[in-house]
Design an enzyme around this catalytic site. Structure first.
Site, PDB file in Angstrom:
ATOM      1  N   PHE A  32       0.852  -1.181   0.000  1.00 16.38           N
ATOM      2  CA  PHE A  32       0.000   0.000   0.000  1.00 16.38           C
ATOM      3  C   PHE A  32       0.896   1.243   0.000  1.00 16.38           C
ATOM      4  O   PHE A  32       0.820   2.089   0.892  1.00 16.38           O
ATOM      5  CB  PHE A  32      -0.929  -0.012   1.211  1.00 16.38           C
ATOM      6  CG  PHE A  32      -1.776  -1.253   1.315  1.00 16.38           C
ATOM      7  CD1 PHE A  32      -2.946  -1.371   0.590  1.00 16.38           C
ATOM      8  CD2 PHE A  32      -1.371  -2.312   2.115  1.00 16.38           C
ATOM      9  CE1 PHE A  32      -3.717  -2.517   0.677  1.00 16.38           C
ATOM     10  CE2 PHE A  32      -2.141  -3.461   2.214  1.00 16.38           C
ATOM     11  CZ  PHE A  32      -3.320  -3.569   1.488  1.00 16.38           C
ATOM     12  N   LEU A  33       1.754   1.323  -0.994  1.00 18.41           N
ATOM     13  CA  LEU A  33       2.761   2.372  -1.055  1.00 18.41           C
ATOM     14  C   LEU A  33       2.325   3.476  -2.007  1.00 18.41           C
ATOM     15  O   LEU A  33       1.857   3.211  -3.112  1.00 18.41           O
ATOM     16  CB  LEU A  33       4.111   1.799  -1.514  1.00 18.41           C
ATOM     17  CG  LEU A  33       4.611   0.551  -0.780  1.00 18.41           C
ATOM     18  CD1 LEU A  33       5.944   0.106  -1.365  1.00 18.41           C
ATOM     19  CD2 LEU A  33       4.734   0.830   0.711  1.00 18.41           C
ATOM     20  N   ARG A  34       2.518   4.708  -1.594  1.00 19.85           N
ATOM     21  CA  ARG A  34       2.205   5.856  -2.438  1.00 19.85           C
ATOM     22  C   ARG A  34       3.465   6.319  -3.153  1.00 19.85           C
ATOM     23  O   ARG A  34       4.553   6.330  -2.568  1.00 19.85           O
ATOM     24  CB  ARG A  34       1.658   6.997  -1.598  1.00 19.85           C
ATOM     25  CG  ARG A  34       0.349   6.699  -0.871  1.00 19.85           C
ATOM     26  CD  ARG A  34       0.072   7.747   0.186  1.00 19.85           C
ATOM     27  NE  ARG A  34       1.101   7.754   1.227  1.00 19.85           N
ATOM     28  CZ  ARG A  34       1.234   8.684   2.157  1.00 19.85           C
ATOM     29  NH1 ARG A  34       0.404   9.711   2.168  1.00 19.85           N
ATOM     30  NH2 ARG A  34       2.178   8.598   3.069  1.00 19.85           N
ATOM     31  N   GLU A  35       3.312   6.711  -4.410  1.00 21.42           N
ATOM     32  CA  GLU A  35       4.458   7.260  -5.136  1.00 21.42           C
ATOM     33  C   GLU A  35       4.899   8.552  -4.468  1.00 21.42           C
ATOM     34  O   GLU A  35       4.091   9.397  -4.113  1.00 21.42           O
ATOM     35  CB  GLU A  35       4.085   7.531  -6.595  1.00 21.42           C
ATOM     36  CG  GLU A  35       3.955   6.270  -7.423  1.00 21.42           C
ATOM     37  CD  GLU A  35       3.980   6.565  -8.902  1.00 21.42           C
ATOM     38  OE1 GLU A  35       4.884   7.299  -9.350  1.00 21.42           O
ATOM     39  OE2 GLU A  35       3.103   6.060  -9.612  1.00 21.42           O
ATOM     40  N   LEU A 148     -10.520  14.024  -0.436  1.00 17.83           N
ATOM     41  CA  LEU A 148     -11.694  14.858  -0.652  1.00 17.83           C
ATOM     42  C   LEU A 148     -11.307  16.162  -1.345  1.00 17.83           C
ATOM     43  O   LEU A 148     -11.948  17.194  -1.152  1.00 17.83           O
ATOM     44  CB  LEU A 148     -12.389  15.162   0.678  1.00 17.83           C
ATOM     45  CG  LEU A 148     -13.122  14.007   1.359  1.00 17.83           C
ATOM     46  CD1 LEU A 148     -13.751  14.471   2.668  1.00 17.83           C
ATOM     47  CD2 LEU A 148     -14.185  13.401   0.451  1.00 17.83           C
ATOM     48  N   GLY A 151     -10.999  18.540  -8.177  1.00 13.46           N
ATOM     49  CA  GLY A 151     -10.111  19.065  -9.195  1.00 13.46           C
ATOM     50  C   GLY A 151     -10.089  18.205 -10.440  1.00 13.46           C
ATOM     51  O   GLY A 151     -11.120  17.720 -10.913  1.00 13.46           O
ATOM     52  N   CYS A 158      -1.590   3.227 -10.533  1.00  9.83           N
ATOM     53  CA  CYS A 158      -2.269   2.321  -9.598  1.00  9.83           C
ATOM     54  C   CYS A 158      -3.781   2.397  -9.672  1.00  9.83           C
ATOM     55  O   CYS A 158      -4.456   1.378  -9.872  1.00  9.83           O
ATOM     56  CB  CYS A 158      -1.796   2.593  -8.172  1.00  9.83           C
ATOM     57  SG  CYS A 158      -0.094   2.068  -7.876  1.00  9.83           S
ATOM     58  N   ARG A 225       2.335   8.756 -16.116  1.00  9.63           N
ATOM     59  CA  ARG A 225       1.416   7.754 -16.643  1.00  9.63           C
ATOM     60  C   ARG A 225      -0.025   8.118 -16.289  1.00  9.63           C
ATOM     61  O   ARG A 225      -0.354   8.352 -15.141  1.00  9.63           O
ATOM     62  CB  ARG A 225       1.767   6.371 -16.070  1.00  9.63           C
ATOM     63  CG  ARG A 225       3.077   5.814 -16.592  1.00  9.63           C
ATOM     64  CD  ARG A 225       3.426   4.496 -15.926  1.00  9.63           C
ATOM     65  NE  ARG A 225       3.696   4.664 -14.502  1.00  9.63           N
ATOM     66  CZ  ARG A 225       3.995   3.645 -13.686  1.00  9.63           C
ATOM     67  NH1 ARG A 225       4.041   2.409 -14.162  1.00  9.63           N
ATOM     68  NH2 ARG A 225       4.230   3.880 -12.406  1.00  9.63           N
TER      69      ARG A 225
END
Length: 361
Positions: A32-35, A148, A151, A158, A225
């Protein structure tokens, strides 16, 4: 990985273990890794999911994660001691559940983003402020404040990938996941809505100079991407605009796709002599810009904020024609005259100036 991959892999590996020479076991351990924050997310997770079917596999994986669970490691992210935080939850599940957890988590975040973007569109129609609405929503512990932000919607690899995988899995299993298809449709529509704002501001895009701040799909990464910026640029070029862009990380990758646009050394160069300036990535750098300096560089005082990064009242007080998502603009003031605008417009005498704001294409 797609759901049920572990079971298929287990069957294939079982063929190679028949002679007893090798003992092969399969587990599912979704990340559960965020870039942009992957190392911190790995070392300080909120949960660790282990999809296992053998007790020995569970023991091995528990031992591997013991330093993280007990917070006994040297952290390369934080200088000195790590900030106090709750120990991560260790969840032991079946392999099928572990694989589904990953898809379910990302798909829910995607739906949350699309939902708030629909609320944002409604705010524009009724004169409400999406920032006020989402602040109140986020104070409800059942909802929470994250994801939340209205935009341009989500991009990257992902969320779009997991949405597609989840939809295909549901179709294969005979489950109607129309809700998720609609979230995907809403997200794809965000670029069109931003371009409508550009057309409304400029009337005619052909021949206009457009500056872009932000190319990566989100801040703190160079990943483009499925970035909304790519579709925005593609459409602007197709309609005859001259595009100049700046992003502190993503210009090299974008130049491989769009070598014909002008890439700038800083945000101020991107704003020089443009008819509209578009904010497409929520870099903190853009929030801290010297907007008075930009007002002296830009030709037409038009800012279209695709990430709701700036304060509308402050921008309009500075004389900008400011547009964003889901925030009321009824108190917009008449823009001030910019010092060098007349000279630049004279140099572009062959290009018809945009009409007043009352004319809509």
């Amino acid at each position: 990985m797609p759901a049920q991959t572990g079971q298929q892999l287990k069957r294939v590996l079982g063929l190679y273990g028949r002679d007893g020479a090798a003992q092969l076991r399969v587990a599912s351990n979704p990340e559960f890794l965020r870039e942009g924050t992957a190392v911190e997310d790995f070392l300080h997770p909120d949960r660790i999911v282990l999809g296992v079917e053998e007790e020995e596999t569970e023991k091995q994986l528990r031992e591997i994660y013991r330093p993280i669970l007990e917070r006994r490691f040297r952290c390369p992210v934080h200088l000195g001691a790590c900030p106090p935080a709750k120990s991560p939850e260790l969840l032991i599940t079946t392999m099928n559940s572990a694989e589904l957890i990953k898809h379910a988590s990302n798909s829910f975040l995607a739906m949350k983003i699309s939902y708030v973007n629909m609320i944002s569109d409604l705010c524009e129609k009724v004169g409400a402020d999406i920032k006020e609405v989402t602040r109140a929503m986020g104070l409800d512990p059942r909802i929470g404040p994250r994801f939340l932000d209205a935009g341009l919607g989500f991009g990257g690899f992902c969320l779009p990938k997991d949405i597609q995988a989840f939809i295909r899995l549901a179709e294969r299993c005979g489950v109607d996941f129309t809700m998720l298809k609609e979230a995907e449709r809403v997200n794809k529509r965000r670029v069109d809505l931003l371009l409508e704002k550009v057309r409304k501001a400029l009337w005619v895009i052909k021949g206009k100079q457009v500056g872009i701040l932000g190319l990566a799909f989100k801040a703190n990464t160079d990943d483009i991407r499925f970035a909304p910026s790519l579709e925005v640029i593609r459409t602007l070029l197709a309609e005859g605009a001259h595009v100049r862009a700046y992003d502190q990380e993503a210009m090299d990758k974008t130049s491989a796709i769009f070598p014909q646009i002008h890439y700038c050394r800083d945000p101020y160069e991107a704003a020089k002599d443009v008819d509209a300036l578009l904010i497409l990535t929520e870099w903190e750098e853009f929030r801290q810009l010297d907007w008075e300096r930009i007002s002296d560089l830009i030709v037409r005082p038009t800012i279209i904020d695709g990430r709701n990064l700036l304060d509308p009242a402050a921008m309009m007080e500075r004389g900008f024609e400011y547009s964003c998502f889901g925030r009321p603009m009824e108190n917009q003031t008449v823009p001030k005259v910019f010092s060098h605008a007349s000279a630049v417009f004279s140099a572009r005498a062959h290009v018809a100036p945009a009409p007043s704001a009352e004319i809509v294409s």
